[in-house]
Design an enzyme around this catalytic site. Structure first.
Site, PDB file in Angstrom:
ATOM      1  N   PRO A 321       0.854  -1.201   0.000  1.00  0.00           N
ATOM      2  CA  PRO A 321       0.000   0.000   0.000  1.00  0.00           C
ATOM      3  C   PRO A 321       0.881   1.239   0.000  1.00  0.00           C
ATOM      4  O   PRO A 321       1.665   1.452   0.917  1.00  0.00           O
ATOM      5  CB  PRO A 321      -0.797  -0.132   1.311  1.00  0.00           C
ATOM      6  CG  PRO A 321      -0.010  -1.067   2.158  1.00  0.00           C
ATOM      7  CD  PRO A 321       0.764  -1.956   1.244  1.00  0.00           C
ATOM      8  N   THR A 323       1.167   5.333  -0.342  1.00  0.00           N
ATOM      9  CA  THR A 323       0.470   6.603  -0.330  1.00  0.00           C
ATOM     10  C   THR A 323       0.882   7.430  -1.542  1.00  0.00           C
ATOM     11  O   THR A 323       2.061   7.565  -1.836  1.00  0.00           O
ATOM     12  CB  THR A 323       0.794   7.371   0.965  1.00  0.00           C
ATOM     13  OG1 THR A 323       0.358   6.584   2.070  1.00  0.00           O
ATOM     14  CG2 THR A 323       0.097   8.707   1.001  1.00  0.00           C
ATOM     15  N   GLN A 395      -6.234  -0.987   2.920  1.00  0.00           N
ATOM     16  CA  GLN A 395      -5.532  -0.728   4.179  1.00  0.00           C
ATOM     17  C   GLN A 395      -6.133   0.500   4.841  1.00  0.00           C
ATOM     18  O   GLN A 395      -6.371   1.519   4.182  1.00  0.00           O
ATOM     19  CB  GLN A 395      -4.034  -0.499   3.954  1.00  0.00           C
ATOM     20  CG  GLN A 395      -3.262  -0.399   5.269  1.00  0.00           C
ATOM     21  CD  GLN A 395      -1.800  -0.048   5.093  1.00  0.00           C
ATOM     22  OE1 GLN A 395      -1.475   1.069   4.709  1.00  0.00           O
ATOM     23  NE2 GLN A 395      -0.914  -0.988   5.377  1.00  0.00           N
ATOM     24  N   CYS A 427       2.824   3.200   9.992  1.00  0.00           N
ATOM     25  CA  CYS A 427       3.029   4.528   9.406  1.00  0.00           C
ATOM     26  C   CYS A 427       3.841   5.390  10.359  1.00  0.00           C
ATOM     27  O   CYS A 427       3.446   5.584  11.516  1.00  0.00           O
ATOM     28  CB  CYS A 427       1.687   5.181   9.096  1.00  0.00           C
ATOM     29  SG  CYS A 427       1.849   6.789   8.301  1.00  0.00           S
ATOM     30  N   LYS A 467      -0.100  -4.749   9.273  1.00  0.00           N
ATOM     31  CA  LYS A 467       1.252  -4.436   8.791  1.00  0.00           C
ATOM     32  C   LYS A 467       1.963  -3.653   9.887  1.00  0.00           C
ATOM     33  O   LYS A 467       1.473  -2.615  10.343  1.00  0.00           O
ATOM     34  CB  LYS A 467       1.205  -3.615   7.502  1.00  0.00           C
ATOM     35  CG  LYS A 467       2.568  -3.346   6.869  1.00  0.00           C
ATOM     36  CD  LYS A 467       2.400  -2.718   5.484  1.00  0.00           C
ATOM     37  CE  LYS A 467       3.745  -2.584   4.779  1.00  0.00           C
ATOM     38  NZ  LYS A 467       4.554  -1.467   5.287  1.00  0.00           N
ATOM     39  N   HIS A 508       7.660  -4.805   8.191  1.00  0.00           N
ATOM     40  CA  HIS A 508       8.638  -3.938   7.534  1.00  0.00           C
ATOM     41  C   HIS A 508       9.883  -3.929   8.412  1.00  0.00           C
ATOM     42  O   HIS A 508       9.809  -3.569   9.581  1.00  0.00           O
ATOM     43  CB  HIS A 508       8.063  -2.525   7.390  1.00  0.00           C
ATOM     44  CG  HIS A 508       8.954  -1.586   6.644  1.00  0.00           C
ATOM     45  ND1 HIS A 508       8.555  -0.324   6.275  1.00  0.00           N
ATOM     46  CD2 HIS A 508      10.222  -1.703   6.187  1.00  0.00           C
ATOM     47  CE1 HIS A 508       9.537   0.291   5.640  1.00  0.00           C
ATOM     48  NE2 HIS A 508      10.551  -0.536   5.577  1.00  0.00           N
ATOM     49  N   ASN A 565       8.899  -7.259   4.273  1.00  0.00           N
ATOM     50  CA  ASN A 565       8.863  -6.018   3.498  1.00  0.00           C
ATOM     51  C   ASN A 565      10.124  -5.210   3.756  1.00  0.00           C
ATOM     52  O   ASN A 565      10.522  -5.024   4.894  1.00  0.00           O
ATOM     53  CB  ASN A 565       7.615  -5.205   3.894  1.00  0.00           C
ATOM     54  CG  ASN A 565       7.560  -3.824   3.272  1.00  0.00           C
ATOM     55  OD1 ASN A 565       7.212  -2.857   3.914  1.00  0.00           O
ATOM     56  ND2 ASN A 565       7.917  -3.708   2.003  1.00  0.00           N
ATOM     57  N   ASP A 567      13.299  -3.146   0.946  1.00  0.00           N
ATOM     58  CA  ASP A 567      14.479  -3.146   0.070  1.00  0.00           C
ATOM     59  C   ASP A 567      14.494  -4.261  -0.964  1.00  0.00           C
ATOM     60  O   ASP A 567      15.565  -4.688  -1.394  1.00  0.00           O
ATOM     61  CB  ASP A 567      15.777  -3.218   0.891  1.00  0.00           C
ATOM     62  CG  ASP A 567      15.978  -2.015   1.787  1.00  0.00           C
ATOM     63  OD1 ASP A 567      15.268  -1.009   1.589  1.00  0.00           O
ATOM     64  OD2 ASP A 567      16.828  -2.081   2.691  1.00  0.00           O
ATOM     65  N   ARG A 590       9.048   0.567  -2.730  1.00  0.00           N
ATOM     66  CA  ARG A 590       9.813   1.460  -3.610  1.00  0.00           C
ATOM     67  C   ARG A 590      10.338   0.744  -4.848  1.00  0.00           C
ATOM     68  O   ARG A 590      10.400   1.325  -5.933  1.00  0.00           O
ATOM     69  CB  ARG A 590      10.977   2.082  -2.826  1.00  0.00           C
ATOM     70  CG  ARG A 590      10.572   3.058  -1.743  1.00  0.00           C
ATOM     71  CD  ARG A 590      11.794   3.497  -0.947  1.00  0.00           C
ATOM     72  NE  ARG A 590      12.410   2.357  -0.273  1.00  0.00           N
ATOM     73  CZ  ARG A 590      13.693   2.306   0.105  1.00  0.00           C
ATOM     74  NH1 ARG A 590      14.494   3.330  -0.150  1.00  0.00           N
ATOM     75  NH2 ARG A 590      14.168   1.256   0.739  1.00  0.00           N
TER      76      ARG A 590
END
Length: 724
Positions: A321, A323, A395, A427, A467, A508, A565, A567, A590
């Site tokens: 997800p 933004t 999400q 977040c 997450k 993450h 999650n 890299d 990314r």
């Protein structure tokens, strides 16, 4: 030049192969047929240099492609890799305190330091200008034949144009000449929802002469291209699902929607919380008090129903997800390139409950996202039905159980196509964290537990996931304890309440404190994955010892999936994490924005050296998909332009693997200044956002004078200068 497949097992063979003729990349031009030839003869004639040792943090570009300053030799000496602020990437929705630490200057009258003014709302430090028609056409005339408008309730007092011909001549800019002057939406779907406001309207209109001699302008449709089961909603777009009628949003905003399940569960939760406070916390750790609570415990009114089983596996790479970046056109492009699971952009729970259009728009999906993901029959959970599965999940973020619970019931009631609802617990931005949402939940495990349980109780057949990050602070990692709690429930209440019912957890591999300043910690992710494997086995034993209802609290037949999650930038990274970290799948953020074809690489198991022409074709697809999603009128095209530029701010960071001396590439490596194998490749690697504007104009026409763009990770802004 077609993309070259480089084998994963022996990348050195591809790197030592002779360079292709850059001119050959133009034998098949992009759909725009833009000629941007002119490869550097110097780079063609330069003899191949021996590979240099890899330098941490630097993308090692072959010497013949380096752009050296006067006096520099053909090494990396003195060349600095350009810095990039990756806080502008995943999960960034608003400025935080670090964004606002600019010197406000001094007051000219008093000489004293000015106070720093904090912006209000989301993304207030970024402006995009305003873009609309010179004179607005009345909605009563926007989609109808010239002589048959709908009723305008304002009548003569209406301040919009009622003269269609005047609007076409003076109220808007001339039709765009891109795509041969033909509307991409109409060409695909046989109907253009933008009506007369479409900037390609002359390609789907005609003038009809009546018997009385009058000539009428009418819109043309091609029924052979239209979908037979198109949803009949006022703001419907071709191929888009999860469209919620405006009346529902209005009813939500006026609190006319009754959420009976949530109200019933929250009433029970309030009583149970008081019961815990009274009986269990009198003497912390007192076994008698714990027994006293179990004796007075009352079952919740709604137990989690048998959820639809989901599947995460080696063959299902997940698009994170994202933004701003994870909009519908981008997700559609990624699905086309092989993404098997997608998520909406993070939506805030309270605006959803308030019926705010912006957050409900994030819930829309493309019809390609409601198809089942790939799967391998071996190793699946019991009773998994791939035919009933789909790719798209949403999400949400919430800072209180009642918000998360009511938002979940609202979404499952009004969205027919949902794979899963994911709760954001990672977040990092201040606005979300300080409110208690996002990563603010990492150190509030009891509240997170109540959220997951409540969401499960009201979500019907839709599974719930979470997450998380490793923790808030680097020296206080909490993910392992959270994973255990999400899998089995709190240790002291497990035998009474059972498991929360979390179907999947994504970790993450960074803390909130780290943001993107360090590489993701896959060793820690592997430790948590090992725990999950043990918990999945342990849960089977628990179902034999806990009361009979316990099996209904365990998702997927007692199995909780675990997704890593951080890299992931190549198929080598992906399979390394699946095989060595033992995660079920990998969520890509990314890496997917920089090179969306990473999913294609994963599917084929090899590197793909995409030519500049192929990469430009992806931008063209984004433009077409954007116009289908947001419209081909002035507003829709410039929405597409804005999000295309956001996309290009990452897409142009891609360094072609044919220019690299070492594989695999790393997302954290920054290249020195370099030229591509041809002029188009050089343009697509530019970090100058004015070049991004030029690229957007290839497929969206000239940017209007009022349009502005400011990259998230740059302090300067771009504003189109008026001609003359």
């Amino acid at each position: 030049m077609e993309s070259q497949a480089l084998p994963a097992k022996r990348p050195e063979e591809a790197l030592n192969a002779p360079d292709q003729d850059p001119a050959s990349s133009h034998s098949e031009p992009a759909a725009k047929r833009v000629k941007l030839d002119g490869a550097s003869e110097a780079s063609q004639d330069a003899p191949p240099a021996p590979a240099r040792e890899r330098i941490k943090g630097v993308a090692m570009i072959k010497q013949e492609y380096l752009i050296l300053a006067p006096g520099q030799s053909g090494t990396l000496g003195g060349i600095e890799a350009r810095p990039i602020d990756d806080d502008a990437a995943e999960e960034r929705t608003a400025p935080d305190a670090r964004d606002m630490q600019r010197n406000p200057g001094r007051d000219d009258r008093t000489g004293k330091q000015k106070k720093q003014q904090k912006p209000k709302g989301q993304n207030k430090e970024r402006e995009f200008g305003t873009f609309s028609d010179t004179h607005r056409l009345c909605n009563a005339y926007a989609w109808t034949p010239e002589f048959s408008p709908r009723f305008c309730k304002h009548g003569d007092r209406c301040n919009a144009l009622h003269d269609l011909r005047k609007y076409l001549e003076e109220g808007r800019r001339p039709d765009l000449e891109i795509f041969g002057g033909k509307c991409p939406v109409w060409e695909t779907h046989g109907k253009c929802p933008a009506g007369w406001r479409c900037l390609f309207v002359r390609s789907h209109m005609k003038e009809v002469e009546h018997e009385d001699g009058r000539k009428e302008l009418v819109l043309v449709e091609d029924s052979s291209k239209q979908s037979a089961d198109a949803e009949e909603l006022g703001d419907a777009k071709p191929g888009v699902v999860n469209l919620v009628p405006p009346q529902v949003k209005l009813d939500l905003s006026r609190k006319r929607v009754k959420l009976e399940k949530s109200e019933q569960y929250l009433a029970w939760l309030a009583k149970d919380t008081e019961l815990v406070r009274t009986h269990y916390h009198k003497k912390l750790g007192d076994e008698d008090e714990a027994k006293d609570y179990r004796a007075t415990y009352i079952e919740p009114p709604l137990k989690p129903s048998e959820k639809r089983r989901v599947y995460f596996g080696r063959e299902t790479p997940v698009l994170a997800p994202l933004t701003t970046q994870g909009n519908l056109p981008f997700r559609r492009l990624c699905v086309e390139l092989g993404a098997q699971i997608t998520y909406s952009e993070m939506a805030l729970g309270l605006p959803i409950l308030q019926g705010q259009k912006a957050d409900w728009t994030l819930m829309r999906a493309h019809e390609s996202e409601i198809t089942p993901p790939r799967f391998t029959p071996s190793g699946l959970v019991e009773n998994y039905d791939n035919a009933k599965d789909l790719k798209f999940g949403v999400q949400i973020a919430a800072n209180a159980p009642w918000i998360a619970i009511k938002t979940t019931e609202t979404l499952t009631r009004f969205l027919p196509h949902l794979r899963i609802i994911d709760l954001n617990c990672g977040c990092p931005i201040d606005m979300v964290y300080k409110s208690g949402a996002g990563s603010g939940l990492l150190e509030a495990p009891a509240k997170l537990d109540r959220m997951i349980r409540g969401m499960n109780a009201v979500s019907g057949e839709v599974p719930i996931s979470a997450k998380i990050r490793m923790g808030v602070k680097d020296d206080r990692l909490v993910a392992q304890k959270l994973v255990e709690r999400l899998a089995l429930g709190s240790q002291d209440m497990r035998d009474t309440l059972g498991a929360p019912g979390c179907a999947a957890v994504t970790l993450h591999g960074r803390t909130r404190q780290q943001r993107y300043t360090r590489e993701a910690n896959w060793s820690y992710i592997a430790e948590c994955a090992a725990l999950i494997k043990g918990y999945n086995g342990k849960s089977d034993d628990l179902t034999d010892t806990i009361r009979q209802a316990e099996e209904n609290t365990l998702p997927n037949g007692g199995r909780m999936y675990f997704v890593g999650n951080g890299d992931c930038y190549s198929h080598v990274d992906y399979f390394n994490h699946v095989d060595n970290a033992k995660v079920d799948s990998v969520m890509i953020a990314r890496g997917a924005i920089i090179k969306p074809w990473i999913f294609e690489e994963i599917e084929k198991g090899q590197y793909l050296d995409k030519s500049a022409t192929e990469r430009l074709a992806y931008i063209e697809k984004f433009a077409r998909y954007g116009m289908e999603a947001w419209g081909s009128d002035e507003l829709g095209i410039n929405y597409t332009r804005r999000f295309m530029l956001e996309f290009l701010s990452f897409f142009t960071r891609y360094v072609p693997i044919g220019l690299l001396e070492h594989l695999p590439p790393s997302i954290n490596e920054r290249p020195p200044a370099f030229r591509g194998r041809d002029d188009l490749e050089t343009l697509l690697s530019s970090n100058n956002f004015k070049d991004w504007i030029k690229i957007s104009e290839m497929f969206l026409g000239p940017a209007p004078t009022e349009f502005k763009f400011q990259p998230k990770h740059k302090s300067n802004s771009y504003e189109i200068e008026a001609e003359g």
